[in-house]
Design a protein around this motif. Structure first.
Motif, PDB file in Angstrom:
ATOM      1  N   LYS A  35       5.259 -11.787 -10.451  1.00  0.00           N
ATOM      2  CA  LYS A  35       5.631 -11.958  -9.168  1.00  0.00           C
ATOM      3  C   LYS A  35       4.461 -12.397  -8.304  1.00  0.00           C
ATOM      4  CE  LYS A  35       9.476  -8.656  -8.941  1.00  0.00           C
ATOM      5  NZ  LYS A  35       9.950  -7.135  -8.451  1.00  0.00           N
ATOM      6  N   ASN A  36       3.152 -11.929  -8.632  1.00  0.00           N
ATOM      7  CA  ASN A  36       2.159 -12.391  -7.770  1.00  0.00           C
ATOM      8  C   ASN A  36       1.426 -13.637  -8.358  1.00  0.00           C
ATOM      9  OD1 ASN A  36       2.552 -10.448  -6.084  1.00  0.00           O
ATOM     10  ND2 ASN A  36       1.568  -8.794  -7.300  1.00  0.00           N
ATOM     11  N   LYS A  37       1.895 -14.253  -9.465  1.00  0.00           N
ATOM     12  CA  LYS A  37       1.405 -15.524 -10.128  1.00  0.00           C
ATOM     13  C   LYS A  37       1.853 -16.709  -9.697  1.00  0.00           C
ATOM     14  CE  LYS A  37      -0.241 -12.658 -14.204  1.00  0.00           C
ATOM     15  NZ  LYS A  37      -0.179 -12.371 -15.781  1.00  0.00           N
ATOM     16  N   GLN A 180       4.480 -15.844  -1.921  1.00  0.00           N
ATOM     17  CA  GLN A 180       3.003 -15.737  -2.253  1.00  0.00           C
ATOM     18  C   GLN A 180       1.992 -16.019  -1.316  1.00  0.00           C
ATOM     19  OE1 GLN A 180       2.937 -18.361  -5.952  1.00  0.00           O
ATOM     20  NE2 GLN A 180       4.438 -16.870  -7.080  1.00  0.00           N
TER      21      GLN A 180
END
Length: 280
Positions: A35-37, A180
């Motif tokens: 999710k945060n990549k 993001q």
């Protein structure tokens, strides 16, 4: 596996195509740790390779539930040399302008270096853009959807209907950028809207090639090439400092487009590829 014939009503065919599109895009987001990549992070790319590989196996199997087996013995080879050669000609003339720009800028020299190819085959982003994405997307959005749509809507309308699923599916990139924090919502929306138009036009062309040739390799080859070339750099051409060179580049773009329009139908003639499945 025997060829399948699909005889569905229009509503059901569209719903199945929508379901396929949602499943394909949804499979990219099943990995909680991503999710945060960024989509270009190696872990994200590897996991998405796994996701789309599974989808490309599962979807054709599920489609067997909606079709009936055909008695046709017309089995087609994926690696069909005349088709590959034809695609090289078509894509080269269409991208005559960008290819000429590559020559003028000296970019073409890197393709003559063996190191470029060895390094590319080690690069996950390159593999995604040139191999995995073209094969998986053309299998799902062309090879799986068009056999459902053509019997209901006809070949002509299906060429323009099928790309809508392909174009809208690319809107998921906007969600990634906003979540993001890489782009503001308005900027991401504008960029995604442009991408929607571009991918929809490409999808129509890809669907046209699939129906004209009756072969899966046609859209895959042109998809990989378009991913590599990207959107034509018109601004770079118009901003070229040398007036004579700029005029030659503009001429190459025009000549390439004219040649492409003149050669498209003859080179993709169904007769050449023994295509008696679709009539377009």
């Amino acid at each position: 596996m025997a060829p399948m014939i699909f005889e569905l009503d229009k509503g059901l065919a569209v719903l199945i195509c929508l379901f396929i599109a949602v499943i394909y895009v949804g499979s990219l987001y099943v990995w909680v740790d991503d999710k945060n990549k960024s989509r270009d992070h190696p872990d994200t790319i590897k996991r998405r390779f796994t996701s789309v590989s599974v989808i490309c196996v599962v979807i054709p199997i599920l489609l067997q539930c909606f079709g009936t087996s055909s008695d046709s013995e017309n089995v087609r080879s994926v690696l069909y040399l005349p088709l590959i050669l034809a695609e090289i000609v078509i894509r080269s003339v269409l991208f005559l302008g960008p290819l000429t720009l590559h020559y003028v800028d000296g970019v073409f020299r890197i393709y003559l270096e063996p190191r470029y190819w060895t390094n590319s085959l080690k690069n996950l982003i390159w593999i995604r853009n040139h191999i995995v994405a073209p094969i998986s997307e053309e299998m799902i959005y062309r090879a799986c959807m068009l056999p459902l749509l053509v019997p209901c809507f006809g070949s002509g309308m299906s060429v323009f209907l099928c790309p809508l699923f392909f174009g809208v599916a690319h809107f998921h990139h906007m969600i990634e950028k906003v979540i993001q924090g890489r782009q503001a919502l308005s900027e991401a929306f504008k960029q995604s809207l442009f991408q929607l138009c571009y991918t929809t036009l490409f999808g129509a062309y890809s669907a046209f090639l699939f129906l004209r040739t009756g072969h899966f390799i046609a859209p895959v080859v042109v998809h990989a090439f378009c991913n590599h070339m990207g959107f034509p750099a018109f601004r770079e051409v118009m901003a070229h400092p040398n007036t004579e060179t700029r005029h030659k580049l503009i001429a190459s773009f025009v000549i390439g487009l004219v040649l492409w329009m003149a050669l498209l139908y003859p080179i993709t003639s169904p007769f050449i590829y023994s295509n008696d499945i679709y009539d377009l």
